[in-house]
Design an enzyme around this catalytic site. Sequence first.
Site, mmCIF file in Angstrom:
data_model
loop_
_atom_site.group_PDB
_atom_site.id
_atom_site.type_symbol
_atom_site.label_atom_id
_atom_site.label_comp_id
_atom_site.label_asym_id
_atom_site.label_seq_id
_atom_site.Cartn_x
_atom_site.Cartn_y
_atom_site.Cartn_z
ATOM 1 C CG HIS A 157 1.243 6.342 5.928
ATOM 2 N ND1 HIS A 157 2.482 6.711 6.393
ATOM 3 C CD2 HIS A 157 1.371 5.038 5.565
ATOM 4 C CE1 HIS A 157 3.315 5.678 6.327
ATOM 5 N NE2 HIS A 157 2.660 4.635 5.830
ATOM 6 C CG HIS A 195 0.536 0.663 7.521
ATOM 7 N ND1 HIS A 195 1.605 0.167 8.235
ATOM 8 C CD2 HIS A 195 1.061 1.504 6.597
ATOM 9 C CE1 HIS A 195 2.722 0.699 7.767
ATOM 10 N NE2 HIS A 195 2.428 1.507 6.762
ATOM 11 C CD GLU A 196 -0.805 2.066 3.209
ATOM 12 O OE1 GLU A 196 -0.368 3.232 3.075
ATOM 13 O OE2 GLU A 196 -0.049 1.064 3.275
ATOM 14 C CD GLN A 202 3.736 5.622 2.668
ATOM 15 O OE1 GLN A 202 2.677 5.150 2.256
ATOM 16 N NE2 GLN A 202 4.781 4.868 2.961
ATOM 17 C CB CYS A 234 6.126 1.493 6.795
ATOM 18 S SG CYS A 234 5.596 3.053 6.083
ATOM 19 C CG LEU A 235 6.849 0.929 0.571
ATOM 20 C CD1 LEU A 235 6.026 1.380 -0.632
ATOM 21 C CD2 LEU A 235 7.952 -0.025 0.132
ATOM 22 N N GLY A 274 0.818 -1.200 0.000
ATOM 23 C CA GLY A 274 0.000 0.000 0.000
ATOM 24 C C GLY A 274 0.854 1.252 0.000
#
Length: 171
Positions: free
Chosen positions: A140, A136-137, A51, A94-95, A46
């Site tokens: 952000h 999670h998304e 981000q 996480c990226l 995702g």
Amino acid sequence: MALLNILAYPDKFLAKKAKTVTNIDGALQKIIDDMVETMYDAPGIGLASIQIGCDKSIIVYDLRYGENERSPQVFLNPKIIETSGEIVSENEGCLSVPDFRSDVKRSASVIVEALDREGKPLKIEAEEHHAIVLQHEIDHLNGILFINRVSTLKRELYKRHIKKQLKQDDN
Ligand code: NI
């Protein structure tokens, strides 16, 4: 389409809150397409707009990560309106938080309201892995990274690791 640069901790933009999308136009569709392409390229499950340095409220994800078939999901202005139960995500990553994985306490199921990429309202109920990805998304979009949801000790160790790395990069 273009690949976008993914911001990494400790970039301050990652602590920003996303703003409600009000104008669904060609420019927005391009950002969405670029986010989807960037997510697959990373590769990640995702990606949230924050981000990639965009403060419009957008998340994209694909639960079929690693499979041949692609089925990207796109939500604008997603909000969790109900949660229930408790679950622990195993090895969440996480990226924007490289070199770190941790178990994180999450709700076992969530109900999310959002708009699809055409602006049509939708409401979905998600459980387990799907619920974890959504939490999670959406975190952000509220300026929250998953390292904010782990123990202070783990977080401090990670911060130290990153500081060390940044110092090494300077030399
Ligand atoms: Ni993430």
